[in-house]
Design a protein around this motif. Sequence first.
Motif, PDB file in Angstrom:
ATOM      1  N   GLU A 176     -75.425 -52.240  48.142  1.00  0.00           N
ATOM      2  CA  GLU A 176     -74.302 -51.261  47.417  1.00  0.00           C
ATOM      3  C   GLU A 176     -73.613 -50.590  48.266  1.00  0.00           C
ATOM      4  O   GLU A 176     -74.194 -49.545  49.085  1.00  0.00           O
ATOM      5  CB  GLU A 176     -75.182 -50.382  46.560  1.00  0.00           C
ATOM      6  N   LEU A 233     -71.549 -47.793  47.890  1.00  0.00           N
ATOM      7  CA  LEU A 233     -71.467 -46.309  47.971  1.00  0.00           C
ATOM      8  C   LEU A 233     -72.451 -46.059  46.825  1.00  0.00           C
ATOM      9  O   LEU A 233     -72.040 -46.445  45.724  1.00  0.00           O
ATOM     10  CB  LEU A 233     -70.303 -45.964  47.664  1.00  0.00           C
ATOM     11  N   ARG A 283     -72.827 -43.671  44.302  1.00  0.00           N
ATOM     12  CA  ARG A 283     -72.259 -42.808  43.488  1.00  0.00           C
ATOM     13  C   ARG A 283     -72.843 -41.598  43.036  1.00  0.00           C
ATOM     14  O   ARG A 283     -72.456 -40.362  42.756  1.00  0.00           O
ATOM     15  CB  ARG A 283     -71.379 -43.295  42.531  1.00  0.00           C
ATOM     16  N   SER A 284     -74.288 -41.887  42.680  1.00  0.00           N
ATOM     17  CA  SER A 284     -75.325 -40.904  42.032  1.00  0.00           C
ATOM     18  C   SER A 284     -75.814 -39.965  43.238  1.00  0.00           C
ATOM     19  O   SER A 284     -76.732 -39.087  42.710  1.00  0.00           O
ATOM     20  CB  SER A 284     -76.147 -41.448  40.969  1.00  0.00           C
TER      21      SER A 284
END
Length: 147
Positions: free
Chosen positions: A68, A70, A72-73
Amino acid sequence: MSWGIFGEDLPDEANRVTVDAALTDSSGIPAPKITYAVSENSRRLLDFHIARATESLHTAGAYDVATEALMRSSGWHLLGTARMGTDPRTSVVDPYGRSHDIPNLYVMDGSVFVTSGGVNPTSTITALALRSTEHLIASRRDQRIPA
Ligand SMILES: Cc1cc2nc3c(=O)[nH]c(=O)nc-3n(C[C@H](O)[C@H](O)[C@H](O)COP(=O)(O)OP(=O)(O)OC[C@H]3O[C@@H](n4cnc5c(N)ncnc54)[C@H](O)[C@@H]3O)c2cc1C
């Protein structure tokens, strides 16, 4: 198994926290607006380490590897917004956490950080609070109050 990659961003004036013009919290207090872009240096740092982590998994015998780019969470280290410095034009508090604008207001938390490292900040927040408190006690007879 999984690897989590943490990179350290270089200081970037374009990354900032401002007050959102419209959004408020449940008490009507204006919400923070975070402006952040992944710099080329950070992207290359992440890509390099993702490649090494992927390599290590394949070497260990993995046959299905997913990445993954980045998360984001993520983003749990709440730092900045009242940054420390000697120049009132570019900082909010002085090197001991005293507000440039309001002389009897001290800020002793993660908001005084100017930059953030890639690792946990709480020990540094605590050390800064102790340092500021010692200075506050030592200079208590010279405290000024707003006119
Ligand atoms: C999930 C998660 C995991 C983390 N893990 C680690 C870790 O392992 N190691 C580490 O070093 N750091 C960790 N951190 C980061 C660390 O918790 C924070 O950087 C640190 O707590 C920030 O301290 P602070 O005093 O600046 O702010 P906070 O701890 O957020 O304190 C701010 C306080 O102000 C209060 N407040 C807010 N608004 C108002 C208001 N209007 N009136 C009155 N009070 C108000 C809040 O209720 C809160 O008590 C983690 C953070 C998260 C979210």
